[in-house]
Design a protein around this motif. Structure first.
Motif, PDB file in Angstrom:
ATOM      1  N   LEU A 307       0.813  -1.219   0.000  1.00  0.00           N
ATOM      2  CA  LEU A 307       0.000   0.000   0.000  1.00  0.00           C
ATOM      3  C   LEU A 307       0.845   1.267   0.000  1.00  0.00           C
ATOM      4  O   LEU A 307       0.470   2.279  -0.615  1.00  0.00           O
ATOM      5  N   MET A 308       1.979   1.254   0.688  1.00  0.00           N
ATOM      6  CA  MET A 308       2.754   2.469   0.881  1.00  0.00           C
ATOM      7  C   MET A 308       3.083   3.199  -0.431  1.00  0.00           C
ATOM      8  O   MET A 308       2.966   4.432  -0.493  1.00  0.00           O
ATOM      9  N   PRO A 309       3.482   2.497  -1.508  1.00  0.00           N
ATOM     10  CA  PRO A 309       3.758   3.224  -2.757  1.00  0.00           C
ATOM     11  C   PRO A 309       2.548   3.974  -3.315  1.00  0.00           C
ATOM     12  O   PRO A 309       2.711   4.944  -4.061  1.00  0.00           O
ATOM     13  N   LEU A 310       1.348   3.531  -2.953  1.00  0.00           N
ATOM     14  CA  LEU A 310       0.141   4.193  -3.448  1.00  0.00           C
ATOM     15  C   LEU A 310      -0.082   5.540  -2.775  1.00  0.00           C
ATOM     16  O   LEU A 310      -0.949   6.311  -3.186  1.00  0.00           O
ATOM     17  N   TYR A 311       0.668   5.831  -1.712  1.00  0.00           N
ATOM     18  CA  TYR A 311       0.568   7.104  -1.002  1.00  0.00           C
ATOM     19  C   TYR A 311       1.703   8.049  -1.391  1.00  0.00           C
ATOM     20  O   TYR A 311       1.857   9.110  -0.808  1.00  0.00           O
ATOM     21  N   ALA A 312       2.496   7.654  -2.384  1.00  0.00           N
ATOM     22  CA  ALA A 312       3.653   8.448  -2.784  1.00  0.00           C
ATOM     23  C   ALA A 312       3.376   9.158  -4.107  1.00  0.00           C
ATOM     24  O   ALA A 312       2.302   9.037  -4.695  1.00  0.00           O
ATOM     25  N   GLY A 313       4.364   9.906  -4.588  1.00  0.00           N
ATOM     26  CA  GLY A 313       4.259  10.588  -5.883  1.00  0.00           C
ATOM     27  C   GLY A 313       3.143  11.619  -5.888  1.00  0.00           C
ATOM     28  O   GLY A 313       2.991  12.415  -4.959  1.00  0.00           O
ATOM     29  N   GLU A 314       2.321  11.603  -6.942  1.00  0.00           N
ATOM     30  CA  GLU A 314       1.224  12.563  -7.058  1.00  0.00           C
ATOM     31  C   GLU A 314       0.210  12.386  -5.944  1.00  0.00           C
ATOM     32  O   GLU A 314      -0.420  13.354  -5.497  1.00  0.00           O
ATOM     33  N   ALA A 315       0.035  11.147  -5.496  1.00  0.00           N
ATOM     34  CA  ALA A 315      -0.936  10.904  -4.425  1.00  0.00           C
ATOM     35  C   ALA A 315      -0.552  11.626  -3.142  1.00  0.00           C
ATOM     36  O   ALA A 315      -1.419  12.022  -2.358  1.00  0.00           O
ATOM     37  N   ALA A 316       0.748  11.817  -2.924  1.00  0.00           N
ATOM     38  CA  ALA A 316       1.194  12.487  -1.697  1.00  0.00           C
ATOM     39  C   ALA A 316       0.635  13.900  -1.605  1.00  0.00           C
ATOM     40  O   ALA A 316       0.302  14.372  -0.514  1.00  0.00           O
ATOM     41  N   ASP A 317       0.509  14.580  -2.734  1.00  0.00           N
ATOM     42  CA  ASP A 317      -0.039  15.940  -2.722  1.00  0.00           C
ATOM     43  C   ASP A 317      -1.489  15.936  -2.247  1.00  0.00           C
ATOM     44  O   ASP A 317      -1.919  16.817  -1.495  1.00  0.00           O
ATOM     45  N   ALA A 318      -2.253  14.935  -2.713  1.00  0.00           N
ATOM     46  CA  ALA A 318      -3.654  14.854  -2.300  1.00  0.00           C
ATOM     47  C   ALA A 318      -3.771  14.583  -0.808  1.00  0.00           C
ATOM     48  O   ALA A 318      -4.625  15.167  -0.114  1.00  0.00           O
TER      49      ALA A 318
END
Length: 390
Positions: A307-318
């Motif tokens: 799951l952790m990678p799904l909270y990174a990148g562009e998702a981190a901004d959200a």
């Protein structure tokens, strides 16, 4: 004495208002719904004169409601005994700490005036807390050119964009009742005031990031120009609270405050899209089938890793934006420590991609726990002992 007992004393002392006081059963918000403005003023004034401690409890509960602010502002402090005057000053101090202004002239940025009187033009905004999915309702209330008033209601999500949009037209008194409902009677999703410009800025930002593969709600097209702002410096509620509190707090404060709020299911968990969750669940289920010796604790760790990678990148901004917006709701609710912790968590998330962020780790942990329970049910249903087919 308790507040319900004191309110019963008030009902005995104010027989004309007793039929509105008693059905509330001591609930401050229900009492405010039952009473009109003058009656609420009479009750609070009597309480300040005869039961100042309980009057303070009542006034604190009424702070976030537009009518409650009107009633508190109408108190004649000079006519109260010393104990009552002291309570009034405490209530006013609490209002200022929440970003509220009692009395006339309450129109500075980040401090929103109550819904105007019926003869005045209406312009007010409200935002709800975020739901577990990460969405929230926002409201913009304005005078209608044809008379009466209109309420714009939008369901916003930094990932899904503008998910829904509705317009309601009604008489001003009906709109007052609607505003009282959304600001006092929605439980965990009770809205707080936000400036109309802040609500427009939030709508604008959400529309600008609306997914290209999903059409905007048809009803939004007619109102798009009047609801979006062209001023690039317009600030959302989250940006307003960030400017006010600056978010400067130690990471430990995030862990101690926000992590606990997430684990208590007070905010979050804002999971990734259902399709992504299903992919993770299927992948871990396949791995479990190959390693039957693994237990639920190991499954949860595997879920967290995936799951952790799904909270990174562009998702981190959200996720950072969601923490900012949660900070605004906490701030307006007088919970400054949680507001600062949300902002600190958002700061850390913008500096990293989540792996070392205690707030994100907590969000991931809650989702992983739910997926682990789901996997246990699936495996139980598939096994002969669980009653399923081999």
């Amino acid at each position: 004495m308790s507040l319900p007992e004191r309110l019963e004393n008030a009902a005995e002392a104010l027989p004309a208002d007793a039929d509105q006081i008693r059905p509330a059963n001591g609930d401050p918000q229900q009492l405010l719904v039952n009473l009109d403005g003058p009656a609420a003023e009479r009750v609070l004034d009597w309480m300040m004169n005869h039961a100042p401690a309980e009057a303070g409890e009542l006034a604190m509960a009424w702070l976030e409601a537009p009518l409650g602010l009107e009633v508190i502002a109408a108190l004649d402090e000079s006519s109260l005994p010393k104990a009552g005057r002291k309570v009034v000053r405490k209530v006013h101090h609490a209002a200022r700490s929440r970003g509220l202004e009692i009395g006339p002239g309450a129109q500075s940025e980040g401090k929103v005036a109550r819904l105007p009187d019926l003869e005045q033009a209406i312009s007010a905004g409200y935002v709800s807390p975020l739901d577990p999915r990460g969405s929230r309702l926002v409201y913009l209330v304005e005078s209608s050119p044809g008379g009466g008033a209109q309420v714009f209601e939008a369901l916003l999500d930094p990932v899904r964009g503008l998910a829904d949009f509705q317009v309601y037209r009604a008489g001003r008194r009906q709109v007052r009742d609607f505003v009282r409902d959304v600001t006092t009677r929605r439980g965990d999703y009770t809205a707080v005031e936000a400036g109309p410009d802040a609500v427009r800025a939030l709508v604008t930002r959400t529309v600008e990031c609306h997914p290209s593969d999903r059409p905007l709600p048809k009803s939004f097209a007619e109102w798009r120009r009047s609801l979006m702002i062209s001023n690039p410096t317009g600030r959302t509620p989250g940006e307003l609270v960030r400017a006010q509190l600056d978010g400067g707090q130690r990471p430990a404060d995030v862990e101690n405050v926000i992590v606990q709020a997430i684990q208590d299911r007070e905010i979050g968990p804002w999971p990734p899209a259902p399709s992504k969750l299903e992919e993770v669940l299927v992948a871990v289920q396949a791995e479990v089938s190959e390693k039957p010796a693994l237990g639920a604790a190991e499954w949860k760790i595997e879920f967290e890793n995936r799951l952790m990678p799904l909270y990174a990148g562009e998702a981190a901004d959200a996720y950072a934006e969601r923490l900012d917006e949660s900070a605004y709701v906490y701030w307006r609710g007088g919970q400054e420590e949680k507001a600062r912790s949300c902002l600190a968590g958002a700061n850390a998330l913008r500096r990293t991609e989540g792996q070392e962020n205690p707030a994100v780790q907590a969000l991931v942990g809650v989702v992983a726990e739910a997926l682990t329970q789901d996997l246990e049910k699936r495996l139980g249903a598939e096994s002969p002992e669980g009653g399923g087919e081999d």
